[in-house]
Design a protein around this motif. Structure first.
Motif, mmCIF file in Angstrom:
data_model
loop_
_atom_site.group_PDB
_atom_site.id
_atom_site.type_symbol
_atom_site.label_atom_id
_atom_site.label_comp_id
_atom_site.label_asym_id
_atom_site.label_seq_id
_atom_site.Cartn_x
_atom_site.Cartn_y
_atom_site.Cartn_z
ATOM 1 N N GLN A 212 3.597 -9.065 -1.013
ATOM 2 C CA GLN A 212 2.676 -8.579 -1.349
ATOM 3 C C GLN A 212 2.355 -8.365 -2.412
ATOM 4 O O GLN A 212 2.833 -8.334 -2.735
ATOM 5 N N GLY B 296 -0.761 -8.959 5.741
ATOM 6 C CA GLY B 296 -1.383 -9.285 5.955
ATOM 7 C C GLY B 296 -1.407 -8.046 7.231
ATOM 8 O O GLY B 296 -0.509 -7.062 7.030
ATOM 9 N N GLY B 297 -2.203 -8.117 7.921
ATOM 10 C CA GLY B 297 -2.584 -6.583 8.363
ATOM 11 C C GLY B 297 -2.272 -5.852 9.612
ATOM 12 O O GLY B 297 -1.237 -6.615 10.361
ATOM 13 N N SER C 190 1.033 -1.292 0.055
ATOM 14 C CA SER C 190 -0.080 0.111 -0.324
ATOM 15 C C SER C 190 0.647 1.552 0.033
ATOM 16 O O SER C 190 0.629 2.109 -0.451
#
Ligand code: PHE
Length: 469
Positions: free
Chosen positions: A139, A378-379, A102
């Motif tokens: 990711q 993963g958060g 992100s």
């Protein structure tokens, strides 16, 4: 000679009191597993990309980003535990090894070269040691946006999005999705979106990702069949349980509403991705205020482990031809373990130094493991995560993990807290960790194991002033 610069692939960064990247991590930065053509991480990436044929795929972003890119641009509050040095590798106070893909969202929105895009990259987090966690993983970010100003005459934005939903491939997977599309407190609609727009985007997002899951599992089935066929005795194909997936509500600072997708796998619900409707402020700040859309982040290791039935995340880093030679871009075949070498558990018990012992939460964890970043997508731990208050303390469970990794590298399978004890009179706290030594490639000698363990014990004393028991 002493140098105050940290070199990351030829780029030089001034170090400061925030710098906490160990050389073991730095030396793995150039590996870029997602770009190695026949590597299972790259094959998994390409398989997911194939479900997004019209999207632009970005695969070569540099892993050092600014704190602004990784956290600020995404609306992470200043006290978010993800920002702490116990969870994140800082190159210096302004730069980190990206903790998620992100970090590049805003830049790609700003470039505005394609409505749909993916970003795959290596990401870095200080974390526990076990078979599904490694401090470097991969990711894929994905996003799709629509331009409010480009909707054809006589059509609303919501109608346009519903039309695009109709054009997505259909599947017949049964998906549990018990929650309403938005919820005033738990999963709010943004003020910039109408309810219908948010719902249309949510359906487009969820359908797109369900199609990914369907593809992965159809390949996994083929992979199992191909592996069975390759066995000399023609081993019988195991009965495959029907695929079970569900959407649950989630929270991310940069999306609302937000969800996670879970897959029922070998008796447990596994979180495989996080997603949601992009916070409009991110698009506004990226100078594309007329665009609205969704984003997701998916953990490639976890998907590859499901796809190939790879039992230990360390295997992805193996250079052993017995591992690497099993993967082929043209045919996805289930991984066949070449051997399982014996495990050698060793315990280390110690009294915490006084200062740390005073705060009983300084070292968290239960025998089951309480990593602050348990999620595979993963958060990041939520702002309510228990870790926020440890950020400034000297000793954290992740520090123990790092000593183990720096000393024993990939020769440790997992580290678990097996006992915790507070002395009734002195109030001092004692911890016992079990370090499970096991090489993926050979049998460790007793001597070598004892040597590694002794080094780790000495490091714990030297770095944290613990008193060994
Ligand atoms: N970046 C998030 C994570 O690492 C995943 C995510 C991406 C969630 C995009 C929502 C949208 O956990």
């Amino acid at each position: 000679s002493e140098s105050n610069d940290l070199l990351v692939e030829g780029k030089s960064y001034k170090t400061d009191s925030w710098t906490n990247v160990p050389s073991t991590i730095l030396s793995a930065v150039p590996r870029r597993l997602h770009q190695q053509d026949s590597h299972p991480i790259a094959i998994t990436r390409k398989l997911i990309e194939s479900r997004f044929p019209s999207y632009q795929h970005h695969n070569d972003f540099f892993p050092v980003v600014t704190v602004g890119q990784n956290f600020d641009s995404l609306g992470f509050p200043m006290d978010h535990p993800g920002r702490s040095r116990t969870d994140t590798y800082y190159v210096n106070k302004d730069h980190v090894l990206q903790t998620h893909t992100s970090a590049h969202q805003a830049d790609v929105f700003r470039a505005n070269t394609s409505p749909g895009f993916t970003i795959s990259a290596d990401v870095y987090r200080r974390d526990a040691i076990d078979r599904s966690h490694y401090p470097i993983f991969h990711q894929m970010e994905g996003a799709m946006t629509w331009d409010r100003n480009a909707v054809p005459e006589g059509k609303t934005l919501a109608q346009q999005i519903w039309e695009d939903v109709e054009n997505l491939p259909k599947h017949n997977l049964v998906v549990e999705d018990p929650n309403p599309p938005t919820h005033a407190e738990r999963n709010p609609l943004q003020k910039d979106h109408s309810q219908e727009e948010a719902e249309a985007m949510a359906v487009h997002l969820k359908r797109s990702l369900e199609n990914v899951v369907v593809e992965i599992f159809s390949k996994a089935k083929e992979a199992a069949a191909a592996a069975a066929a390759a066995e000399p005795e023609g081993a019988p194909l195991e009965e495959q349980a029907p695929l079970q997936v569900r959407w649950i509500e989630a929270y991310f600072p940069f999306t609302s509403p937000s969800w996670e997708l879970e897959i029922f796998w070998q008796g447990d619900w596994l979180e495989v991705l996080g997603c949601g409707i992009v916070q409009q402020s991110i698009l506004n700040n990226a100078d594309v205020p007329s665009r609205v859309g969704w984003a997701f982040g998916i953990g490639l290791e976890r998907i590859a482990m499901l796809l190939y039935e790879i039992p230990d995340i360390r295997l992805f880093w193996s250079q052993d031809p017995r591992f690497l030679s099993q993967f082929d871009q043209k045919l996805i075949r289930r991984y066949v373990p070449f051997s399982k070498y014996p495990a050698a558990p060793r315990d280390v018990a110690f009294w915490l130094p006084k200062a740390a012992a005073e705060d009983s939460k300084t070292v968290t964890g239960t025998a089951a493991g309480t990593s602050s970043t348990p999620s595979p997508a993963g958060g990041h731990p939520s702002a309510e995560g228990a870790n926020a208050e440890f950020a400034t303390l000297a000793f954290h469970e992740n520090d123990i993990m790092e000593i183990v990794r720096n000393t024993a590298g990939d020769l440790v399978e997992d580290v678990t807290l097996v006992d915790e004890f507070v002395h009734p009179k002195t109030g001092r706290k004692s911890l016992c960790y079990r370090i499970n030594y096991r090489s993926l490639e050979r049998t460790l000698s007793r001597e070598e194991t004892n040597d590694l363990h002794e080094k780790i014990r000495a490091e714990l004393v030297e770095k944290f002033g613990v008193q060994l028991r």
